[in-house]
Design a protein around this motif. Sequence first.
Motif, short mmCIF file in Angstrom:
data_model
loop_
_atom_site.label_atom_id
_atom_site.label_comp_id
_atom_site.label_asym_id
_atom_site.label_seq_id
_atom_site.Cartn_x
_atom_site.Cartn_y
_atom_site.Cartn_z
N ASP A 75 0.86 -1.18 0.00
CA ASP A 75 0.00 0.00 0.00
C ASP A 75 0.91 1.24 0.00
O ASP A 75 1.74 1.41 0.89
CB ASP A 75 -0.88 -0.01 1.26
CG ASP A 75 -1.70 1.25 1.39
OD1 ASP A 75 -2.80 1.29 0.83
OD2 ASP A 75 -1.25 2.20 2.07
N PRO A 76 0.77 2.12 -1.00
CA PRO A 76 1.73 3.23 -1.14
C PRO A 76 1.82 4.12 0.11
O PRO A 76 2.91 4.54 0.49
CB PRO A 76 1.21 4.01 -2.34
CG PRO A 76 0.35 3.06 -3.10
CD PRO A 76 -0.20 2.09 -2.11
N THR A 77 0.69 4.40 0.74
CA THR A 77 0.72 5.30 1.90
C THR A 77 1.42 4.64 3.07
O THR A 77 2.29 5.24 3.72
CB THR A 77 -0.73 5.67 2.30
OG1 THR A 77 -1.37 6.24 1.17
CG2 THR A 77 -0.73 6.68 3.44
N PHE A 78 1.04 3.40 3.36
CA PHE A 78 1.64 2.68 4.49
C PHE A 78 3.15 2.52 4.27
O PHE A 78 3.96 2.76 5.16
CB PHE A 78 0.97 1.31 4.65
CG PHE A 78 1.31 0.61 5.94
CD1 PHE A 78 0.56 0.84 7.09
CD2 PHE A 78 2.38 -0.27 6.01
CE1 PHE A 78 0.87 0.19 8.29
CE2 PHE A 78 2.70 -0.92 7.20
CZ PHE A 78 1.94 -0.68 8.34
N ARG A 79 3.50 2.13 3.06
CA ARG A 79 4.91 1.90 2.73
C ARG A 79 5.70 3.21 2.87
O ARG A 79 6.81 3.22 3.40
CB ARG A 79 4.98 1.35 1.31
CG ARG A 79 6.37 1.05 0.81
CD ARG A 79 6.92 -0.25 1.42
NE ARG A 79 8.04 -0.69 0.60
CZ ARG A 79 7.92 -1.57 -0.39
NH1 ARG A 79 6.75 -2.11 -0.70
NH2 ARG A 79 8.99 -1.90 -1.09
N HIS A 80 5.12 4.30 2.42
CA HIS A 80 5.80 5.60 2.51
C HIS A 80 6.03 5.95 3.97
O HIS A 80 7.10 6.44 4.35
CB HIS A 80 4.98 6.68 1.81
CG HIS A 80 5.69 8.01 1.76
ND1 HIS A 80 5.55 8.96 2.76
CD2 HIS A 80 6.56 8.52 0.85
CE1 HIS A 80 6.31 10.01 2.46
NE2 HIS A 80 6.92 9.78 1.32
N LYS A 81 5.03 5.70 4.81
CA LYS A 81 5.18 6.03 6.24
C LYS A 81 6.25 5.15 6.89
O LYS A 81 6.97 5.60 7.79
CB LYS A 81 3.84 5.85 6.96
CG LYS A 81 2.84 6.97 6.63
CD LYS A 81 1.52 6.78 7.37
CE LYS A 81 0.45 7.72 6.84
NZ LYS A 81 0.12 8.82 7.74
N LEU A 82 6.35 3.90 6.43
CA LEU A 82 7.39 3.00 6.95
C LEU A 82 8.78 3.46 6.53
O LEU A 82 9.74 3.33 7.28
CB LEU A 82 7.18 1.58 6.41
CG LEU A 82 6.47 0.55 7.26
CD1 LEU A 82 6.51 -0.80 6.54
CD2 LEU A 82 7.06 0.41 8.66
N GLU A 83 8.87 3.95 5.31
CA GLU A 83 10.19 4.32 4.77
C GLU A 83 10.59 5.75 5.13
O GLU A 83 11.74 6.13 4.96
CB GLU A 83 10.20 4.09 3.25
CG GLU A 83 10.15 2.60 2.93
CD GLU A 83 10.04 2.29 1.45
OE1 GLU A 83 9.86 3.24 0.65
OE2 GLU A 83 10.12 1.10 1.10
N HIS A 84 9.62 6.52 5.64
CA HIS A 84 9.91 7.91 6.04
C HIS A 84 9.31 8.16 7.42
O HIS A 84 8.55 9.11 7.60
CB HIS A 84 9.33 8.89 5.02
CG HIS A 84 9.85 8.67 3.63
ND1 HIS A 84 9.27 7.78 2.75
CD2 HIS A 84 10.91 9.22 2.97
CE1 HIS A 84 9.95 7.79 1.61
NE2 HIS A 84 10.94 8.65 1.70
#
Length: 230
Positions: A75-84
């Motif tokens: 999921d792009p949002t979840f993944r972005h939050k994990l990576e940032h």
Amino acid sequence: MDPTYKALIVCTNHTDYPTKPHKTGLWLSEATHFYDELADRNIPYDIASPNGGSVPIDEKSFDRRDNVNEKWYNDPTFRHKLEHSLKLEDVNPSDYQIIYFTGGHGTMWDFPNNQQLQEITRHIYENGGMVAAVCHGVSGLLNVQLSDGSPLIDNRQITGFSNMEEKLVRLDEEVPFLLEDALKQKNALYSKSLIPFLPYIEVDERMVTGQNPLSARKVGRKVIEEMYEK
């Protein structure tokens, strides 16, 4: 109309074992399965870590048969939050009514003595919020003190990764301490499932803890129940 809640999901930045070659980090399902319960209620969330930035993921926790991991990791949002992930120092605890400590062995190094984490936890708890943790993430509660100086977990029902589970995964010699022992030393009322690795949670007022990775969904479900159905 649902009250507006927001959750802070806290993850480790630590990756190295003293002697094992493989890396540790977040145990992925402990974030995804918990969040899957929040997502049903459309609860907004942030992901934070002691240093901020990319959250390392324990390679052993990528279970391809786990649809929930697949769903949220892609999921792009979840993944972005994990990576940032947010740095703890940039977190305003007043924004959150839920704090959740994910596990993975890495947390044993960078959660217990992190004062910012302790202050955020105290603030959320003393303002009527929920404190939740699973598996090794429970180590983040060990040194939290309330404003009156009393330890958060003193004489409280709690669970977390057990000594037996640590021995069974053969990491009891790698971790800086055994979580079950440390919780008991802090006068927490520790309990666990009779059979290792089965889902098991403890609830004590506004504190919900889970024993192991399979407990993450139950922790999420219980947090929602406590916040919405009381």
